[in-house]
Scaffold this motif. Structure first.
Motif, PDB file in Angstrom:
ATOM      1  N   ASN A 129       0.872  -1.151  -0.001  1.00 53.72           N
ATOM      2  CA  ASN A 129      -0.081   0.002  -0.079  1.00 53.72           C
ATOM      3  C   ASN A 129       0.877   1.289   0.114  1.00 53.72           C
ATOM      4  OD1 ASN A 129       0.708   0.530   2.739  1.00 53.72           O
ATOM      5  ND2 ASN A 129      -0.580  -0.976   3.438  1.00 53.72           N
ATOM      6  N   LEU A 130       0.298   2.412   0.417  1.00 54.01           N
ATOM      7  CA  LEU A 130       1.127   3.626   0.069  1.00 54.01           C
ATOM      8  C   LEU A 130       2.076   3.612   1.149  1.00 54.01           C
ATOM      9  CD1 LEU A 130       0.409   5.976   2.689  1.00 54.01           C
ATOM     10  CD2 LEU A 130      -1.766   5.835   1.253  1.00 54.01           C
ATOM     11  N   TRP A 131       2.235   2.983   2.289  1.00 52.54           N
ATOM     12  CA  TRP A 131       3.350   2.773   3.159  1.00 52.54           C
ATOM     13  C   TRP A 131       4.510   1.834   2.699  1.00 52.54           C
ATOM     14  CZ3 TRP A 131       4.898   6.133   6.410  1.00 52.54           C
ATOM     15  CH2 TRP A 131       5.378   6.025   7.613  1.00 52.54           C
ATOM     16  N   GLY A 132       4.430   0.973   1.787  1.00 59.47           N
ATOM     17  CA  GLY A 132       5.576   0.147   1.419  1.00 59.47           C
ATOM     18  C   GLY A 132       4.941  -0.990   0.856  1.00 59.47           C
ATOM     19  N   LEU A 180       2.822  14.301   1.435  1.00 55.80           N
ATOM     20  CA  LEU A 180       4.209  14.202   2.298  1.00 55.80           C
ATOM     21  C   LEU A 180       4.660  12.735   2.126  1.00 55.80           C
ATOM     22  CD1 LEU A 180       5.009  15.759   5.738  1.00 55.80           C
ATOM     23  CD2 LEU A 180       5.514  13.368   5.246  1.00 55.80           C
ATOM     24  N   ILE A 181       4.085  11.636   2.286  1.00 59.63           N
ATOM     25  CA  ILE A 181       4.483  10.239   2.175  1.00 59.63           C
ATOM     26  C   ILE A 181       4.869  10.170   0.626  1.00 59.63           C
ATOM     27  CG2 ILE A 181       3.843   7.970   2.314  1.00 59.63           C
ATOM     28  CD1 ILE A 181       1.803   8.783   4.575  1.00 59.63           C
ATOM     29  N   SER A 182       3.991  10.593  -0.298  1.00 57.51           N
ATOM     30  CA  SER A 182       4.318  10.246  -1.643  1.00 57.51           C
ATOM     31  C   SER A 182       5.653  11.086  -2.038  1.00 57.51           C
ATOM     32  CB  SER A 182       3.259  10.788  -2.301  1.00 57.51           C
ATOM     33  OG  SER A 182       3.478  11.301  -3.754  1.00 57.51           O
ATOM     34  N   SER A 183       5.714  12.371  -1.631  1.00 56.80           N
ATOM     35  CA  SER A 183       6.904  13.180  -1.781  1.00 56.80           C
ATOM     36  C   SER A 183       8.149  12.507  -1.329  1.00 56.80           C
ATOM     37  CB  SER A 183       6.718  14.449  -1.160  1.00 56.80           C
ATOM     38  OG  SER A 183       7.922  15.455  -1.395  1.00 56.80           O
ATOM     39  N   LEU A 184       7.898  11.948  -0.138  1.00 59.05           N
ATOM     40  CA  LEU A 184       9.284  11.357   0.411  1.00 59.05           C
ATOM     41  C   LEU A 184       9.703   9.986  -0.330  1.00 59.05           C
ATOM     42  CD1 LEU A 184       9.247  11.586   4.387  1.00 59.05           C
ATOM     43  CD2 LEU A 184      10.952  12.373   2.954  1.00 59.05           C
ATOM     44  N   THR A 185       8.304   9.332  -0.655  1.00 57.07           N
ATOM     45  CA  THR A 185       8.837   7.955  -1.550  1.00 57.07           C
ATOM     46  C   THR A 185       9.549   8.612  -2.609  1.00 57.07           C
ATOM     47  OG1 THR A 185       6.740   7.216  -0.718  1.00 57.07           O
ATOM     48  CG2 THR A 185       7.709   6.222  -2.533  1.00 57.07           C
ATOM     49  N   GLY A 220      15.496   2.677   1.441  1.00 60.59           N
ATOM     50  CA  GLY A 220      14.143   1.914   2.103  1.00 60.59           C
ATOM     51  C   GLY A 220      14.117   0.407   1.791  1.00 60.59           C
ATOM     52  N   ARG A 221      15.092  -0.010   0.937  1.00 58.89           N
ATOM     53  CA  ARG A 221      15.202  -1.460   0.766  1.00 58.89           C
ATOM     54  C   ARG A 221      15.549  -2.365   2.172  1.00 58.89           C
ATOM     55  NH1 ARG A 221      18.288  -2.298  -4.994  1.00 58.89           N
ATOM     56  NH2 ARG A 221      16.858  -1.105  -6.342  1.00 58.89           N
ATOM     57  N   ALA A 248      10.182   0.446   1.177  1.00 56.69           N
ATOM     58  CA  ALA A 248       9.305   1.226   1.924  1.00 56.69           C
ATOM     59  C   ALA A 248       9.993   2.673   2.305  1.00 56.69           C
ATOM     60  CB  ALA A 248       8.824   0.595   3.267  1.00 56.69           C
ATOM     61  N   PRO A 249      10.474   3.340   1.089  1.00 61.78           N
ATOM     62  CA  PRO A 249      11.399   4.474   1.293  1.00 61.78           C
ATOM     63  C   PRO A 249      10.728   5.526   2.464  1.00 61.78           C
ATOM     64  CG  PRO A 249      11.084   4.175  -1.011  1.00 61.78           C
ATOM     65  CD  PRO A 249      10.046   3.301  -0.115  1.00 61.78           C
TER      66      PRO A 249
END
Lengths: 370, 370, 370, 370
Positions: free
Chosen positions: A176-179, A237-242, A251-252, A271-272
């Motif tokens: 999902n969007l978190w990883g 914010l999460i998308s940008s950090l990803t 994030g690997r 999960a960057p």
């Protein structure tokens, strides 16, 4: 006619479950697909459910809710797997459970169903989450009752003219969007590095920038609020950090867990944003709180992670742990500076209005008893 | 005339302590300097003790003992500070305590002395270690009794014609072969990165290789035994890893801890071999043991770290924890492959004869009762 | 023809399981009944198995093994339920699992079966214990597959002419030589005291002596070895304490546990010897070990109790915890004096050769490095 | 002239401290005596302070505050010593610290002083509590600086014509309304039972009623509110339970703790109300909360007890733990019935509006994301 609400991913197992439930339970099947940022065309998933025989196919967008109501509490609690992997899939399960119950209420259904096979480290986690919301509701898990291999399920679906994805990839991907996390029999040799093409969010070494990037993350009472001084909603914010962390290959994770049976399970995580945010949050929390609080907070982190993994999200244990965590977060306001480079993420500075020692004294006035 | 054995580092405080002890206690002062791989010319330290008035100055080389008897148990136990920093200084304290007692016996002294000032996170740790070996021995800590600033101590030493190092550097450095730590008022701004010149074991970014290095570390029952297939003694292995990992900048940590008083203490750590070995050991242990063991092992790790930090090395708590750890280590044999690059250290493979599930069954035969 | 080995108690469920397994699996059923001191005529139980259609009925006496290999380790570890109830039933499960596997080997059977219904706090504990010994063996649990009430099982058995006990008592009793536990819908009102007739090991208030009794229990390295100075084998010692403490009404516990679903489960325990031995052991351990060891030992106790309850007896976690516990027990030698009176058990004295402080110093000689 | 505020008990050490502080620090001494329900004539204590040379002697009645702000949070948290002894003395220390600071502010004093000798399990607990309120305030502890035996202190006081109690009793007694504790060299033989005359709150066996008493205690959100249905203020409730339980001899504890040095310390506790209230509260909490919450609550209990013992009351750790505890207490409303007889206290019933399972579901409405 009885109605069953099925949590539908569009994959092989849940697609085959539609005719199976109709036959085995004599029930109408209504599907629910929850958008948690896993990607893919959800409109196509919806069409596939109807083509497989569902009488109705709902799609709920719970991405914002996932971020606000599940990811942020886990981030504040520092809840990660022991080896430092963030919990992504497991954080989505409570929302799948709630979506099932919401649609069950709307559709006046009498049971819910899901594709969980009863394998994996926490086979009953989704059931536990559903029971946390409604202990009495009947749960059907077709994949636990049929004794079919993936090939047999595929053949069953073909015979029933159910459109399912080809069995080409040896990798099982979920996220999902978190990883994202990837498992596969092809990963079983733990001595061999996973192939680079498994990763889609993080760049391979050759494509990473040759200069380190600096990023500043602001937190307000434990909640990430801004990047490089720019306030933004959680999803952005999460998308940008990803994107930023993924470009540097951050994030690997390549982890092996072992079951009581001795069988090992290798999971590759990507999960960057989660890795960067957990690192930044942990550093800031240690910066503003005393060592005694930090020590107990790590015990809370471990319990919180177990709770998420085992499906006890909707339980009084979580609300009590949240009360502890939120009290600690009152001080976790400030900015953390990180350096991202070649897969690594390093804290290089932090500041906070609570860094001074002035506010550790109790806020209640000193009262004389008589 | 009474004799006091002083743990002597050659620094300002312990040098000033020599005349102070003679005057305040009316005692002959005998110094012990323990070589734990901290570097520097110990012959010079010895001369300085005599020049300051010591009647005898002993130098003991306990480097191999530090590695074998202190570092390896801590590595097997996974004992690190919460933020992931290895314990280096604290692991040397038990040996300083034992050296003091050994010389006390030889010299028939009646008390021991050390330069610990009673500040810092665990002010009484060395006293606790000494009492763990001999609860009855008198301990004198001059720096806790005199109320002098560093400048005043310097002036006192000058008046007594004691040769002491100049007060030029604002940084206070301590260390041994397992790592160095640096504290300083100049580091108090946690937003600013520590200057590159603080680091002596790890290369600055500009001088690091542009290619990642791969290193394979073999463990036998939890003990590091070989690098890239070449078996070597512990001291060589640690020294070799310090060089390899240091070249890639691996092993820098920048931590802030906060006291109950609210005061923060920033410590910069540099420990290339320790960071790499802890990472490799943790991965291998998780690879060969079941998740339930791993979970409890992390609770043991936390307790073990507290025990080291607080000076309880010579206590039945450690021997009992060691029994747990050693039982777990029976399976921790295998090889871990790591990639070192630009300050980061990443596990990319592991293998072990205990990876299969065959040996989880109990070894005792199944016995029928009658 | 396939053979299944069934753990047979002689009760309604396992009796009905014999014809059910024959029909459903087309298998010969061989029963194993394990004597763990639960009382009753095991020869009759054996006859009942054969009358119900078992082709062979084994009875194994594992009482001594239960005491030595299961009860003593749990006692040394201080493993009790949170509210202070000893674990009795759960300690017998590993031996039931081993008995099943032993007979499976002898009879060349292909599967094992048991009567566990999948209800209760740890529904899968026996399966976990069996898998800990042989992860590959097939396990059949009839009571989880048939969807029958107790009355329906009774009717089924009657139709099959299976001799089963009448359904008269509303109480479900289980136990072994370490204690009994009683559950019942009739106990659901937690405000009402359980009726006195539930208890068979402990006297009701009116029949207890009017004078307190003093009893002295000797331990050797954590193992109970003598009562009032008279050395005796474990089984005799437990039986003797059951009589003595039971006469004074000691060992009754009335506990309520609550499931995540919110449902409460009230269990009445009766375990005179276990309550007295745990109290005596805990006092002696605290007397001879330092507070830091005691504190961590209580964390070990909690983990050990969870491990027993969840069926992880045959796992590396237990052997590692045992190593910790056994190291601590090296000092737990001495005598504890207890006063038993009117349901209460109070420590009134303890003595030990390890009470002095002389032996806390490390036993290894102080070695000088050079 | 400098002013020092001294925590004054009226005993030998603090009486001798008055002239000692005047001489050693050249300061006026102002005493504070805090009434925590320890008994004795506080007006006489006040006169003794003035007779010993204090310029002013304050007496503060903080009994209600002790009950409400310290005892109740500890009761709700289940904070007891490992062996089940309630913490009484340690719960009073935060209030002594606050009283010192309050008077220091009023009197514009520059330092505080207390009689703590630096022996005992937590020698720095009062200092830690004071620093938790004001990290910068100077603390003087005469008994740590003078190296006098009790006889020498007595002689010193006699020479200074200070009225002090005779050195007749070999027992050192301390306490407050929550319990008393007695230490003495005369108790060092742990095999011998403490003499009956040590106990003043609990009747000896011969004087106890021959019939059991039943008592019902009501809790509201974890706070004891009524006895046998009669609501009463906390102080009355504690006092009333002390009488009732004391008459049956309930509340005696005889514990031995061992220091890292190996030295044992035997403490006899007498705390009738505390023992009964902790038992009742723990039973009710287990009755209304799920097992997972109970398990973590016991970890919180242990941390809370350590926090109290070590003086960290005024720290963010306590407020964060309180947040967890208070969330759990939301359900801890109900009545517990206990039987008191011959030194024992047994739960025989409990009821609660939260006993049903209806309210475990989350209270927030199930929201559909779009």
């Amino acid at each position: 006619m009885e109605r069953i609400v099925l949590a539908y991913s569009g994959g092989l197992e849940t697609s085959a479950a539609i005719p199976w439930l109709r036959d085995a339970c004599g029930a109408e099947v209504i599907t629910v697909t929850v958008d948690l940022g896993q990607g893919g065309e959800l409109e196509e998933v919806r069409d596939r459910a109807l083509a497989a025989g569902a009488v109705r196919a709902h799609v709920l967008d719970l991405r914002e809710e996932l971020a606000r109501a599940c990811i942020v509490p886990a981030l504040k609690a520092g809840a990660m797997l022991d080896a430092g992997a963030p919990l992504a899939l497991a954080l989505g399960r409570p929302l799948v459970a709630r979506a099932l119950l919401t649609i069950t209420g709307i559709e006046r259904a009498t049971a819910v169903a899901h594709g969980s096979s009863g394998r994996g480290p926490h086979p009953g986690a989704l059931d536990t989450a559903i029971r946390g919301l409604n202990p009495a509701l009947r749960i059907v898990a077709p994949a636990r009752e049929w004794a079919m291999t993936r090939q047999e399920i595929f053949d069953y679906a073909s015979r029933r003219h159910i459109p399912v994805p080809a069995l080409s990839s040896p990798f099982s991907v979920a996220g999902n969007l978190w990883g994202r996390s990837i498992t596969s029999a092809d990963l079983d040799d733990s001595w061999t590095q996973p192939p680079d093409e498994l990763y889609v969010l993080t760049k391979p070494p050759a494509e990473r920038p040759s200069e380190a990037a600096c990023v500043e993350i602001s937190f307000e009472r434990g909640v990430p609020a801004a990047i490089n001084g720019v306030a933004m909603p959680l999803l952005d914010l999460i998308s940008s950090l990803t994107t930023i962390a993924g470009a540097h290959g951050v994030g690997r994770l390549d982890l092996v867990e072992r079951r009581p049976s001795g069988r090992e399970s290798r999971i590759v995580h990507e999960a960057p944003a989660a890795v960067v945010l957990h690192a930044a949050h942990a550093d800031l929390e240690a910066f503003v709180t005393i060592a005694e609080v930090e020590r107990f907070s790590r015990i809370v982190s471990q319990q919180y992670a177990e709770l998420i993994a085992s499906g006890l999200w909707y339980s009084p244990l979580r609300t009590a742990l949240d009360a502890f965590v939120d009290r600690v977060q009152e001080r976790v306001t400030g900015v953390v500076r990180l350096e991202l480079f070649q897969g690594g993420c390093r804290i290089v500075g932090r500041k906070s209005p609570h860094a001074g020692c002035g506010d550790t004294a109790p806020t209640q006035p000193v009262v004389v008893g008589a």
